[in-house]
Design a protein around this motif. Structure first.
Motif, PDB file in Angstrom:
ATOM      1  N   LEU A 213      34.059  43.662  39.964  1.00 28.80           N
ATOM      2  CA  LEU A 213      34.454  43.590  40.677  1.00 28.80           C
ATOM      3  C   LEU A 213      33.966  43.352  42.473  1.00 28.80           C
ATOM      4  CD1 LEU A 213      37.425  45.034  42.325  1.00 28.80           C
ATOM      5  CD2 LEU A 213      36.232  46.825  42.376  1.00 28.80           C
ATOM      6  N   GLY A 214      32.891  43.510  41.706  1.00 26.93           N
ATOM      7  CA  GLY A 214      31.378  43.709  43.207  1.00 26.93           C
ATOM      8  C   GLY A 214      30.858  42.850  44.033  1.00 26.93           C
ATOM      9  N   SER A 215      31.007  41.988  42.727  1.00 30.15           N
ATOM     10  CA  SER A 215      30.528  40.402  42.754  1.00 30.15           C
ATOM     11  C   SER A 215      31.774  39.667  43.527  1.00 30.15           C
ATOM     12  CB  SER A 215      30.532  39.349  41.651  1.00 30.15           C
ATOM     13  OG  SER A 215      30.296  38.070  41.784  1.00 30.15           O
ATOM     14  N   VAL A 216      32.913  39.935  42.565  1.00 27.21           N
ATOM     15  CA  VAL A 216      34.527  38.814  43.420  1.00 27.21           C
ATOM     16  C   VAL A 216      34.669  39.385  45.233  1.00 27.21           C
ATOM     17  CG1 VAL A 216      36.874  39.013  43.645  1.00 27.21           C
ATOM     18  CG2 VAL A 216      35.330  38.940  41.246  1.00 27.21           C
ATOM     19  N   ILE A 217      34.483  40.309  45.034  1.00 27.66           N
ATOM     20  CA  ILE A 217      34.904  40.856  46.790  1.00 27.66           C
ATOM     21  C   ILE A 217      34.047  40.551  47.847  1.00 27.66           C
ATOM     22  CG2 ILE A 217      36.369  42.847  45.849  1.00 27.66           C
ATOM     23  CD1 ILE A 217      34.058  44.668  47.111  1.00 27.66           C
ATOM     24  N   CYS A 218      32.281  40.097  47.214  1.00 24.62           N
ATOM     25  CA  CYS A 218      31.977  39.732  47.905  1.00 24.62           C
ATOM     26  C   CYS A 218      31.431  38.100  48.346  1.00 24.62           C
ATOM     27  CB  CYS A 218      30.226  40.886  48.078  1.00 24.62           C
ATOM     28  SG  CYS A 218      30.188  42.024  48.167  1.00 24.62           S
ATOM     29  N   LEU A 219      31.719  37.599  47.387  1.00 28.05           N
ATOM     30  CA  LEU A 219      31.583  35.622  48.071  1.00 28.05           C
ATOM     31  C   LEU A 219      31.346  35.507  49.104  1.00 28.05           C
ATOM     32  CD1 LEU A 219      33.508  34.710  43.845  1.00 28.05           C
ATOM     33  CD2 LEU A 219      30.545  35.185  44.891  1.00 28.05           C
ATOM     34  N   LEU A 220      33.013  35.840  49.184  1.00 31.05           N
ATOM     35  CA  LEU A 220      33.258  34.952  50.310  1.00 31.05           C
ATOM     36  C   LEU A 220      32.170  35.682  51.740  1.00 31.05           C
ATOM     37  CD1 LEU A 220      37.268  34.130  51.069  1.00 31.05           C
ATOM     38  CD2 LEU A 220      34.782  32.492  50.622  1.00 31.05           C
TER      39      LEU A 220
ATOM     40  N   THR B 106      42.118  39.788  48.903  1.00 29.52           N
ATOM     41  CA  THR B 106      42.456  39.269  48.052  1.00 29.52           C
ATOM     42  C   THR B 106      42.382  38.929  47.030  1.00 29.52           C
ATOM     43  OG1 THR B 106      43.340  37.939  50.798  1.00 29.52           O
ATOM     44  CG2 THR B 106      43.236  36.651  48.255  1.00 29.52           C
ATOM     45  N   LEU B 107      40.723  39.197  46.334  1.00 30.22           N
ATOM     46  CA  LEU B 107      40.315  39.073  45.273  1.00 30.22           C
ATOM     47  C   LEU B 107      39.803  39.640  44.498  1.00 30.22           C
ATOM     48  CD1 LEU B 107      37.474  36.484  46.585  1.00 30.22           C
ATOM     49  CD2 LEU B 107      39.703  35.761  45.615  1.00 30.22           C
ATOM     50  N   GLY B 108      39.804  40.952  44.761  1.00 31.21           N
ATOM     51  CA  GLY B 108      39.749  41.996  44.617  1.00 31.21           C
ATOM     52  C   GLY B 108      41.135  42.397  43.913  1.00 31.21           C
ATOM     53  N   LEU B 109      41.749  42.167  44.881  1.00 26.74           N
ATOM     54  CA  LEU B 109      43.446  43.166  44.201  1.00 26.74           C
ATOM     55  C   LEU B 109      43.845  41.999  43.683  1.00 26.74           C
ATOM     56  CD1 LEU B 109      45.171  43.168  47.673  1.00 26.74           C
ATOM     57  CD2 LEU B 109      44.696  45.110  45.221  1.00 26.74           C
TER      58      LEU B 109
ATOM     59  N   THR C  85      39.898  21.022  40.607  1.00 33.31           N
ATOM     60  CA  THR C  85      39.431  20.693  39.628  1.00 33.31           C
ATOM     61  C   THR C  85      38.670  21.675  38.676  1.00 33.31           C
ATOM     62  OG1 THR C  85      39.622  18.123  40.369  1.00 33.31           O
ATOM     63  CG2 THR C  85      38.144  18.908  38.247  1.00 33.31           C
ATOM     64  N   SER C  86      37.506  22.090  39.539  1.00 38.57           N
ATOM     65  CA  SER C  86      37.433  23.192  39.350  1.00 38.57           C
ATOM     66  C   SER C  86      38.280  24.341  38.414  1.00 38.57           C
ATOM     67  CB  SER C  86      36.510  23.773  39.777  1.00 38.57           C
ATOM     68  OG  SER C  86      35.062  24.965  39.659  1.00 38.57           O
ATOM     69  N   THR C  87      38.553  24.912  39.337  1.00 40.40           N
ATOM     70  CA  THR C  87      39.748  25.956  39.137  1.00 40.40           C
ATOM     71  C   THR C  87      40.835  25.064  37.335  1.00 40.40           C
ATOM     72  OG1 THR C  87      40.014  27.126  41.560  1.00 40.40           O
ATOM     73  CG2 THR C  87      42.314  27.279  39.795  1.00 40.40           C
TER      74      THR C  87
ATOM     75  N   THR D 288      36.379  31.752  40.167  1.00 39.95           N
ATOM     76  CA  THR D 288      36.726  32.802  39.854  1.00 39.95           C
ATOM     77  C   THR D 288      38.403  33.107  39.451  1.00 39.95           C
ATOM     78  OG1 THR D 288      35.200  34.155  40.911  1.00 39.95           O
ATOM     79  CG2 THR D 288      37.198  36.038  41.118  1.00 39.95           C
ATOM     80  N   LEU D 289      38.736  32.041  40.629  1.00 45.53           N
ATOM     81  CA  LEU D 289      40.620  32.477  40.403  1.00 45.53           C
ATOM     82  C   LEU D 289      40.879  31.342  39.048  1.00 45.53           C
ATOM     83  CD1 LEU D 289      41.171  30.890  44.108  1.00 45.53           C
ATOM     84  CD2 LEU D 289      41.607  32.830  43.100  1.00 45.53           C
ATOM     85  N   GLY D 290      40.135  30.457  38.347  1.00 42.06           N
ATOM     86  CA  GLY D 290      40.335  29.900  36.737  1.00 42.06           C
ATOM     87  C   GLY D 290      40.279  31.026  36.109  1.00 42.06           C
ATOM     88  N   TRP D 291      39.027  31.757  36.635  1.00 42.63           N
ATOM     89  CA  TRP D 291      38.936  33.299  35.598  1.00 42.63           C
ATOM     90  C   TRP D 291      39.990  33.976  35.157  1.00 42.63           C
ATOM     91  CZ3 TRP D 291      38.728  38.247  36.175  1.00 42.63           C
ATOM     92  CH2 TRP D 291      38.504  39.396  34.478  1.00 42.63           C
ATOM     93  N   CYS D 292      40.408  34.606  36.958  1.00 36.75           N
ATOM     94  CA  CYS D 292      41.723  35.484  36.634  1.00 36.75           C
ATOM     95  C   CYS D 292      42.663  34.412  36.499  1.00 36.75           C
ATOM     96  CB  CYS D 292      41.448  35.567  38.436  1.00 36.75           C
ATOM     97  SG  CYS D 292      40.778  36.739  38.776  1.00 36.75           S
ATOM     98  N   LEU D 293      43.477  33.184  36.723  1.00 34.05           N
ATOM     99  CA  LEU D 293      44.523  32.375  36.022  1.00 34.05           C
ATOM    100  C   LEU D 293      44.398  32.677  34.959  1.00 34.05           C
ATOM    101  CD1 LEU D 293      47.160  31.236  36.734  1.00 34.05           C
ATOM    102  CD2 LEU D 293      45.578  29.171  37.050  1.00 34.05           C
ATOM    103  N   GLY D 294      43.449  32.295  34.239  1.00 33.44           N
ATOM    104  CA  GLY D 294      43.426  32.487  32.635  1.00 33.44           C
ATOM    105  C   GLY D 294      43.835  33.555  31.757  1.00 33.44           C
ATOM    106  N   SER D 295      42.794  34.399  32.309  1.00 30.85           N
ATOM    107  CA  SER D 295      43.112  35.714  31.665  1.00 30.85           C
ATOM    108  C   SER D 295      44.588  36.456  31.483  1.00 30.85           C
ATOM    109  CB  SER D 295      42.216  36.719  32.458  1.00 30.85           C
ATOM    110  OG  SER D 295      40.928  36.553  32.155  1.00 30.85           O
ATOM    111  N   ALA D 296      44.952  36.111  33.215  1.00 30.24           N
ATOM    112  CA  ALA D 296      46.802  36.709  33.339  1.00 30.24           C
ATOM    113  C   ALA D 296      47.078  35.680  32.692  1.00 30.24           C
ATOM    114  CB  ALA D 296      46.912  36.270  35.017  1.00 30.24           C
ATOM    115  N   LEU D 297      47.458  34.373  31.953  1.00 26.42           N
ATOM    116  CA  LEU D 297      48.137  33.619  30.957  1.00 26.42           C
ATOM    117  C   LEU D 297      48.156  34.225  29.704  1.00 26.42           C
ATOM    118  CD1 LEU D 297      47.283  29.814  33.048  1.00 26.42           C
ATOM    119  CD2 LEU D 297      49.200  31.249  32.623  1.00 26.42           C
ATOM    120  N   VAL D 298      46.528  34.323  29.532  1.00 27.33           N
ATOM    121  CA  VAL D 298      46.548  34.752  28.404  1.00 27.33           C
ATOM    122  C   VAL D 298      47.297  36.349  27.576  1.00 27.33           C
ATOM    123  CG1 VAL D 298      45.105  36.329  26.783  1.00 27.33           C
ATOM    124  CG2 VAL D 298      44.493  34.571  27.753  1.00 27.33           C
ATOM    125  N   THR D 299      46.931  37.003  28.836  1.00 23.68           N
ATOM    126  CA  THR D 299      48.361  38.020  29.151  1.00 23.68           C
ATOM    127  C   THR D 299      49.730  37.727  28.712  1.00 23.68           C
ATOM    128  OG1 THR D 299      45.967  39.206  30.055  1.00 23.68           O
ATOM    129  CG2 THR D 299      48.317  40.577  29.243  1.00 23.68           C
TER     130      THR D 299
END
Length: 460
Positions: free
Chosen positions: A69-76, A219-222, A280-282, A410-421
């Motif tokens: 969480l700390g990493s994601v919210i501070c990226l931008l 945005t990214l934290g939520l 492509t990266s996402t 990070t967005l790819g990670w979030c989307l992939g994790s949500a899809l697995v669930t």
């Protein structure tokens, strides 16, 4: 032309001279390796931490969650600060903070103190993740940037793959604080090395946008919290959290529209080569996480492999990235990055499809060569694509480009994790196979998106 302008132009085209360049790269790779390693190393020790600190298992999980969480919210914000104050200053700050917070983690007497220290670690990792690729662009000649970014890809792959193994080895001879103490001597060496040899950079002083910082963090934290909540089974709450994240994202885009050098780099996203590369990266990271999360369930639950055997069967994927990423870094000097990335993602899609269609009782060799094929494909995609992202825009915006590269991951990670669930909830009987099939679809979508970049020329 002024001497300062000449120096800046020479640095952009030629980078640093080889001996100095390599030592700066070593210090950058130290930070990237530690960042990746610490993202995976603490999981193994959670039960021991809970027992030693007198905390519940549920509360101790936040040792891992707060780091991400700390990493994601501070990226931008970290990317913006890199442009405002210079890449050298912000990367060094991240490396120093990471070293100090690692020491604080090791010395934490209670769980709340450990969680706060891990939050600081995650925030420092945002500086390393967002600024590291930009530093590589700064120190390498344009024609060799792929080689430098390939080394970063290797460190990320190595940290993620070797984290659990290294954690197990450390815990077999020492207590859990040593998981964090091992970072300290590396940081003590890397910080002065970087400070003494890295170029001063080209700061672009401007006001820091605090409103955009709060909106990007929300945005990214939520989104991250929503994915975690979805995994716990509270679907209504998870949907609400992710919907709130998208609303904050829409407000962020509105707030940043028309602003020069905005924290959310809409100017870069308007460059087709940049936006297509980030898309492509996402897609690629969505495919990777879908596979990484579901494969252990396939191996252990469906195929009845042991935990140790599962770890060994997963290893060929990251191991082959070690071979493919540097090779792709060399080939990108002679062949279009769009073609190389598309070939890589097509190979990844083939490997995922072959995993999804394995016989009911495959041998270890049947699994291993398919995993190796996925690793080759991902390695071939990663370096050319990252090189395109880091060079598609002007060098003055390399910090923002590095930040967006981390956001896409990070967005790819979030989307992939949500899809697995979601897939595990809907298709209980053959959920792991469905996950691999969806991952194959994302890899193919990434390949199509990547090859479409051939219609656009890179900015001069």
């Amino acid at each position: 032309m002024s001497s300062a302008a000449v120096t800046a132009n020479n640095l952009e085209t030629e980078g640093l001279p080889p001996p100095r360049r390599y030592w700066v790269l070593v210090s950058v790779l130290c930070g990237v390796a530690l960042m990746s390693l610490d993202g995976a190393i603490a999981n193994i020790a959670l039960p021991t931490m809970a027992r030693d600190l007198g905390a519940s298992d549920a509360a101790t999980v936040w040792v891992v969650n707060i780091y991400h969480l700390g990493s994601v919210i501070c990226l931008l914000p970290a990317a913006a600060l890199g442009e405002i104050f210079g890449l050298k200053r912000i990367y060094a700050t991240g490396l120093i903070l990471f070293t100090l917070s690692s020491l604080a983690c090791a010395l934490s007497p209670t769980l709340p103190v450990l969680i706060l220290a891990r939050l600081a670690q995650g925030m420092s990792c945002a500086c390393i993740a967002a600024i590291g690729p930009a530093v590589v662009r700064d120190i390498y000649p344009r024609r060799l940037i792929g080689s430098g970014l390939a080394m970063i890809a290797l460190c990320v792959a190595a940290g993620g793959a070797l984290g659990p193994t290294i954690a197990s080895l450390i815990l077999s001879v020492a207590s859990w604080p040593w998981l964090f103490l091992v970072n300290v001597p590396i940081g003590i060496v890397a910080v002065p090395l970087f400070l003494s040899l890295a170029s001063p950079g080209r700061p672009q002083p401007r006001p820091f946008d605090y409103v955009a910082t709060l909106l990007s963090a929300a945005t990214l934290g939520l989104l991250l919290i929503g994915v975690d909540t979805l995994g716990s089974g509270a679907r209504s709450l998870a949907i609400g959290e992710m919907a709130a994240g998208f609303v904050c994202g829409a407000i962020l885009v509105w707030h940043q529209s028309g602003r020069p050098n905005a924290m959310l780099p809409l100017d870069l996203l308007r460059i087709p080569l940049m936006s297509l590369s980030l898309a492509t990266s996402t897609c690629a990271y969505t495919a990777q996480i879908l596979a990484y999360v579901s494969l252990p369930f396939l191996f252990e639950t469906v195929m009845h492999r042991s935990q140790t055997a599962t770890g060994l069967l997963v290893t060929p994927w990251p191991a082959l990235i070690f071979i493919a990423a540097p090779l792709a870094g060399r080939l990108v000097r002679h062949y279009p990055a769009a073609l190389l990335s598309s070939v890589g993602l097509a190979i990844l899609a083939t490997g995922l499809l072959l995993l999804a269609t394995m016989p009911a009782a495959p041998s270890d060799l049947d699994i291993a060569w398919r995993m190796a094929l996925c690793g080759i494909g991902f390695g071939f995609y990663q370096t050319p694509n990252n090189a395109t992202v880091m060079t598609a825009g002007p060098v003055s915006r390399s910090g923002a480009a590095g930040g967006m590269l981390a956001v896409a991951r990070t967005l790819g990670w979030c989307l992939g994790s949500a899809l697995v669930t979601l897939i595990f909830a809907v298709a209980e009987a053959d959920a792991t196979i469905r996950c691999l099939e969806v991952a194959c679809g994302f890899a193919l979508a990434g390949a199509v998106t990547s090859v479409s970049r051939g219609a656009f020329r890179r900015r001069p």
